[in-house]
Enzyme design. Structure first.
Site, PDB file in Angstrom:
ATOM      1  N   ARG A 154       7.241   0.012   1.862  1.00  0.00           N
ATOM      2  CA  ARG A 154       7.098  -1.062   2.831  1.00  0.00           C
ATOM      3  C   ARG A 154       5.877  -1.923   2.527  1.00  0.00           C
ATOM      4  O   ARG A 154       4.887  -1.438   1.989  1.00  0.00           O
ATOM      5  CB  ARG A 154       7.021  -0.527   4.257  1.00  0.00           C
ATOM      6  CG  ARG A 154       5.957   0.540   4.475  1.00  0.00           C
ATOM      7  CD  ARG A 154       6.447   1.489   5.562  1.00  0.00           C
ATOM      8  NE  ARG A 154       5.407   2.410   5.997  1.00  0.00           N
ATOM      9  CZ  ARG A 154       5.105   3.541   5.355  1.00  0.00           C
ATOM     10  NH1 ARG A 154       5.710   3.847   4.218  1.00  0.00           N
ATOM     11  NH2 ARG A 154       4.184   4.350   5.838  1.00  0.00           N
ATOM     12  N   CYS A 196      -3.132 -17.600  15.246  1.00  0.00           N
ATOM     13  CA  CYS A 196      -2.840 -16.626  16.305  1.00  0.00           C
ATOM     14  C   CYS A 196      -2.947 -17.320  17.656  1.00  0.00           C
ATOM     15  O   CYS A 196      -3.607 -18.348  17.789  1.00  0.00           O
ATOM     16  CB  CYS A 196      -3.835 -15.473  16.283  1.00  0.00           C
ATOM     17  SG  CYS A 196      -3.847 -14.568  14.737  1.00  0.00           S
ATOM     18  N   CYS A 242     -10.996  -8.695  15.403  1.00  0.00           N
ATOM     19  CA  CYS A 242      -9.953  -8.782  14.378  1.00  0.00           C
ATOM     20  C   CYS A 242     -10.438  -8.252  13.037  1.00  0.00           C
ATOM     21  O   CYS A 242     -11.540  -8.544  12.584  1.00  0.00           O
ATOM     22  CB  CYS A 242      -9.493 -10.218  14.212  1.00  0.00           C
ATOM     23  SG  CYS A 242      -8.214 -10.392  12.955  1.00  0.00           S
ATOM     24  N   ARG A 258       0.823  -1.214   0.000  1.00  0.00           N
ATOM     25  CA  ARG A 258       0.000   0.000   0.000  1.00  0.00           C
ATOM     26  C   ARG A 258       0.852   1.256   0.000  1.00  0.00           C
ATOM     27  O   ARG A 258       0.496   2.267  -0.563  1.00  0.00           O
ATOM     28  CB  ARG A 258      -0.907  -0.027   1.240  1.00  0.00           C
ATOM     29  CG  ARG A 258      -1.658   1.267   1.492  1.00  0.00           C
ATOM     30  CD  ARG A 258      -2.672   1.090   2.615  1.00  0.00           C
ATOM     31  NE  ARG A 258      -3.639   0.065   2.300  1.00  0.00           N
ATOM     32  CZ  ARG A 258      -4.192  -0.755   3.185  1.00  0.00           C
ATOM     33  NH1 ARG A 258      -3.856  -0.686   4.454  1.00  0.00           N
ATOM     34  NH2 ARG A 258      -5.067  -1.646   2.814  1.00  0.00           N
ATOM     35  N   TYR A 259       1.975   1.193   0.675  1.00  0.00           N
ATOM     36  CA  TYR A 259       2.857   2.352   0.814  1.00  0.00           C
ATOM     37  C   TYR A 259       4.065   2.184  -0.106  1.00  0.00           C
ATOM     38  O   TYR A 259       4.393   1.077  -0.511  1.00  0.00           O
ATOM     39  CB  TYR A 259       3.323   2.456   2.268  1.00  0.00           C
ATOM     40  CG  TYR A 259       2.232   2.794   3.257  1.00  0.00           C
ATOM     41  CD1 TYR A 259       1.693   4.070   3.305  1.00  0.00           C
ATOM     42  CD2 TYR A 259       1.754   1.842   4.151  1.00  0.00           C
ATOM     43  CE1 TYR A 259       0.713   4.396   4.233  1.00  0.00           C
ATOM     44  CE2 TYR A 259       0.765   2.152   5.080  1.00  0.00           C
ATOM     45  CZ  TYR A 259       0.253   3.440   5.119  1.00  0.00           C
ATOM     46  OH  TYR A 259      -0.706   3.759   6.030  1.00  0.00           O
ATOM     47  N   LYS A 317      -3.089   4.743   7.011  1.00  0.00           N
ATOM     48  CA  LYS A 317      -3.339   5.299   8.339  1.00  0.00           C
ATOM     49  C   LYS A 317      -3.288   6.822   8.286  1.00  0.00           C
ATOM     50  O   LYS A 317      -2.330   7.388   7.784  1.00  0.00           O
ATOM     51  CB  LYS A 317      -2.298   4.770   9.309  1.00  0.00           C
ATOM     52  CG  LYS A 317      -2.336   3.260   9.432  1.00  0.00           C
ATOM     53  CD  LYS A 317      -1.143   2.744  10.189  1.00  0.00           C
ATOM     54  CE  LYS A 317      -1.101   1.240  10.195  1.00  0.00           C
ATOM     55  NZ  LYS A 317      -0.657   0.667   8.895  1.00  0.00           N
ATOM     56  N   ASP A 328     -11.818  -0.580  13.073  1.00  0.00           N
ATOM     57  CA  ASP A 328     -12.168  -0.677  11.650  1.00  0.00           C
ATOM     58  C   ASP A 328     -13.631  -1.060  11.487  1.00  0.00           C
ATOM     59  O   ASP A 328     -14.258  -1.598  12.388  1.00  0.00           O
ATOM     60  CB  ASP A 328     -11.303  -1.751  10.972  1.00  0.00           C
ATOM     61  CG  ASP A 328      -9.857  -1.321  10.824  1.00  0.00           C
ATOM     62  OD1 ASP A 328      -9.621  -0.113  10.646  1.00  0.00           O
ATOM     63  OD2 ASP A 328      -8.970  -2.196  10.894  1.00  0.00           O
ATOM     64  N   CYS A 368      -8.855 -12.658  18.453  1.00  0.00           N
ATOM     65  CA  CYS A 368      -9.464 -11.446  18.996  1.00  0.00           C
ATOM     66  C   CYS A 368     -10.798 -11.231  18.292  1.00  0.00           C
ATOM     67  O   CYS A 368     -10.854 -11.250  17.065  1.00  0.00           O
ATOM     68  CB  CYS A 368      -8.562 -10.250  18.743  1.00  0.00           C
ATOM     69  SG  CYS A 368      -6.842 -10.573  19.145  1.00  0.00           S
ATOM     70  N   ARG A 402      -8.904  -8.885  10.234  1.00  0.00           N
ATOM     71  CA  ARG A 402      -8.430  -9.755   9.162  1.00  0.00           C
ATOM     72  C   ARG A 402      -8.982 -11.170   9.304  1.00  0.00           C
ATOM     73  O   ARG A 402      -8.285 -12.158   9.060  1.00  0.00           O
ATOM     74  CB  ARG A 402      -6.900  -9.751   9.178  1.00  0.00           C
ATOM     75  CG  ARG A 402      -6.303  -9.877   7.771  1.00  0.00           C
ATOM     76  CD  ARG A 402      -4.804  -9.711   7.770  1.00  0.00           C
ATOM     77  NE  ARG A 402      -4.376  -8.336   7.785  1.00  0.00           N
ATOM     78  CZ  ARG A 402      -3.274  -7.909   8.387  1.00  0.00           C
ATOM     79  NH1 ARG A 402      -2.507  -8.729   9.046  1.00  0.00           N
ATOM     80  NH2 ARG A 402      -2.952  -6.623   8.340  1.00  0.00           N
ATOM     81  N   ASP A 447      -7.440   3.932  10.097  1.00  0.00           N
ATOM     82  CA  ASP A 447      -7.002   3.231   8.895  1.00  0.00           C
ATOM     83  C   ASP A 447      -8.130   3.436   7.895  1.00  0.00           C
ATOM     84  O   ASP A 447      -9.227   2.898   8.065  1.00  0.00           O
ATOM     85  CB  ASP A 447      -6.754   1.746   9.197  1.00  0.00           C
ATOM     86  CG  ASP A 447      -5.521   1.226   8.476  1.00  0.00           C
ATOM     87  OD1 ASP A 447      -5.178   1.804   7.428  1.00  0.00           O
ATOM     88  OD2 ASP A 447      -4.918   0.249   8.946  1.00  0.00           O
TER      89      ASP A 447
HETATM   90  C1  LIG Z   1       0.112  -0.341   8.815  1.00  0.00           C
HETATM   91  C2  LIG Z   1       0.621  -0.796   7.536  1.00  0.00           C
HETATM   92  C3  LIG Z   1       1.972  -0.619   7.213  1.00  0.00           C
HETATM   93  C4  LIG Z   1       2.969   0.030   8.147  1.00  0.00           C
HETATM   94  O1  LIG Z   1       2.682   1.367   8.351  1.00  0.00           O
HETATM   95  P1  LIG Z   1       3.625   2.255   9.289  1.00  0.00           P
HETATM   96  O2  LIG Z   1       2.875   3.528   9.448  1.00  0.00           O
HETATM   97  O3  LIG Z   1       4.930   2.390   8.591  1.00  0.00           O
HETATM   98  O4  LIG Z   1       3.775   1.503  10.576  1.00  0.00           O
HETATM   99  C5  LIG Z   1       2.395  -1.064   5.983  1.00  0.00           C
HETATM  100  N1  LIG Z   1       1.544  -1.639   5.101  1.00  0.00           N
HETATM  101  C6  LIG Z   1       0.242  -1.808   5.387  1.00  0.00           C
HETATM  102  C7  LIG Z   1      -0.641  -2.445   4.374  1.00  0.00           C
HETATM  103  C8  LIG Z   1      -0.260  -1.400   6.617  1.00  0.00           C
HETATM  104  O5  LIG Z   1      -1.558  -1.585   6.898  1.00  0.00           O
HETATM  105  S1  SF4 Z   2      -6.070  -9.023  15.913  1.00  0.00           S
HETATM  106 FE1  SF4 Z   2      -6.480 -10.717  14.452  1.00  0.00          FE
HETATM  107  S2  SF4 Z   2      -4.495 -11.144  13.512  1.00  0.00           S
HETATM  108 FE2  SF4 Z   2      -4.080  -9.943  15.383  1.00  0.00          FE
HETATM  109  S3  SF4 Z   2      -3.707 -11.490  16.972  1.00  0.00           S
HETATM  110 FE3  SF4 Z   2      -5.880 -10.945  17.066  1.00  0.00          FE
HETATM  111  S4  SF4 Z   2      -6.903 -12.476  15.771  1.00  0.00           S
HETATM  112 FE4  SF4 Z   2      -4.737 -12.523  15.248  1.00  0.00          FE
END
Ligand SMILES: *Cc1c(COP(=O)(O)O)cnc(C)c1O
Ligand code: SF4
Length: 378
Positions: A94, A103, A110, A90-91, A314, A270, A107, A112, A307
């Site tokens: 990174r 996990c 979560c 996305r960025y 973010k 989220d 949670c 994801r 986010d």
């Molecule tokens: C949060 C995130 C990052 C890291 O973001 P930082 O602000 O550098 O910590 C990188 N890629 C994705 C897809 C993210 O959601």
């Molecule tokens: S938030 Fe989601 S990915 Fe993170 S530890 Fe909890 S269950 Fe796992």
């Protein structure tokens, strides 16, 4: 089997266990299990003090999850920003690299869930295409291992991944996004730390949401990681009934700093399916930030971020500190709500010191920096 693996095996997970332990109706427990499985290991379970407390809310499935039918399973659009399986890019520099679907705790909030839980959701054979993507993309210098939780991998498997990443010269930073120091701190062993040391610079971002999660065990885990040379940060999620209170958040941030964990982000919850009941008004987060900045060590003050739904990344939010601003000055308030004025620099009237002549500062090439007009995305 190591202690942490034994503890995981003893997790409360099945429908029958949910019925027995938490008094959930069988039919509801079945539907919840279908929606997003439970896994509450004995360590995290032992942190619960009473039904419905902040630990319980994070770990124990709740019927509320089933009523939230409209929300997205991928609110951050991670799939469409995924050039190859398991990578989200996305960025500019990174990427997120999902290495496991497992996990130490599932949670309930979560974001994801579509990737997390049963092991079919992430295919380990697909890691190869991710490595190839990273090799080809020389602009990537920071790789965030996530999942699931990368510390659910064995030391041997994790080392394979780290060693492979370290063969890619343009990758400088490796981060582990792991909740294990909080939910199953027994995972942080001296063997793990010894192994991690070989692959520096490794940064760890962990995830604590409530002061009760800071125990002798979690303190030890975080300190072992820091002693091994991994700076440890914390990404907290703002959750209704758990930590939506300035005093609770203040205590959490101070306690984190005391165990050498640096608060990094507080996330607005989220818009993820099954988690609507955890969302708080944005003002709650802003009020919390207002109660942190200036009141406690700046080292303990994270960024409050949303986010952006749809994958915008973010975006930081600040309480309003600027009361007014014009060409001449900015009017600010401080953490005690006292008002201050700061005269802005008038570029035409720069007077250089040491008796040199009065000069006009050369105009920047493009004049004033233009802020582009925002457009509504999506
Ligand atoms: C949060 C995130 C990052 C890291 O973001 P930082 O602000 O550098 O910590 C990188 N890629 C994705 C897809 C993210 O959601
Ligand atoms: S938030 Fe989601 S990915 Fe993170 S530890 Fe909890 S269950 Fe796992």
């Amino acid at each position: 089997m190591e202690l942490w693996q034994q503890l995981l095996k003893q997790s409360v997970s099945s429908v029958d266990q949910l019925v027995d332990k938490f008094g959930i109706k069988k039919e509801v427990a079945e539907r919840l299990n279908e929606f997003f499985m439970a896994r509450i290991n004995p360590y995290y379970l032992s942190l619960i003090r009473y039904p419905g407390d902040p630990i319980w809310l994070q770990a124990v499935p709740d019927e509320e999850e089933l009523y939230d039918v409209d929300a997205s399973e991928d609110p951050l659009n991670e799939e469409s920003m995924s050039p190859v399986p398991n990578i989200t890019h996305r960025y500019p520099d990174r990427v997120l690299f999902l290495t496991t679907s497992q996990c130490g705790l599932y949670c309930r909030f979560c974001t994801r869930k579509r990737k997390v839980g049963d092991s079919s959701k992430i295919n380990m054979r697909e890691l190869e295409s991710a490595f190839r993507y990273l090799e080809e993309h020389t602009e990537v210098n920071d790789v965030i291992l996530s999942g699931g939780d990368p510390l659910m991998l064995t030391d041997a498997m994790l080392e394979k991944i780290l060693a492979r990443l370290r063969q890619i010269p343009h990758i400088q930073i490796i981060r582990l996004g792991t909740k294990m120091p909080c939910v199953l701190p027994q995972r942080v062993t001296s063997e793990l730390c010894k192994m991690l040391k070989k692959y520096h610079p490794i940064y760890v971002n962990t995830h604590f949401n409530h002061p009760w999660e800071i125990t002798e065990e979690s303190k030890k885990a975080c300190e072992m990681l820091v002693d091994a040379g991994c700076p440890v940060g914390c990404q907290t999620v703002l959750l209704k009934g758990v930590n939506d209170d300035p005093e609770v958040m203040k205590e959490l941030m101070k306690k984190l700093l005391a165990i050498r964990v640096r608060p990094y982000y507080i996330y607005q919850a989220d818009l993820t399916k099954g988690a609507n009941h955890f969302r708080t008004p944005i003002d709650v987060g802003l009020e919390i930030m207002d109660n942190l900045r200036g009141h406690i060590s700046g080292l303990a003050v994270p960024y409050f971020v949303i986010d952006a739904p749809g994958g915008g990344g973010k975006i930081p939010l600040l309480p309003e500190y600027v009361l007014a601003r014009d060409k001449e000055k900015i009017i600010l308030r401080n953490f005690k709500n006292e008002v201050y004025e700061y005269p802005d620099v008038q570029e035409e009237h720069i007077v250089l010191k040491r008796g040199r002549s009065i000069e006009k500062r050369p105009k920047r090439k493009n004049g004033k920096k233009k802020v582009p007009v925002p457009v509504l995305a999506g």
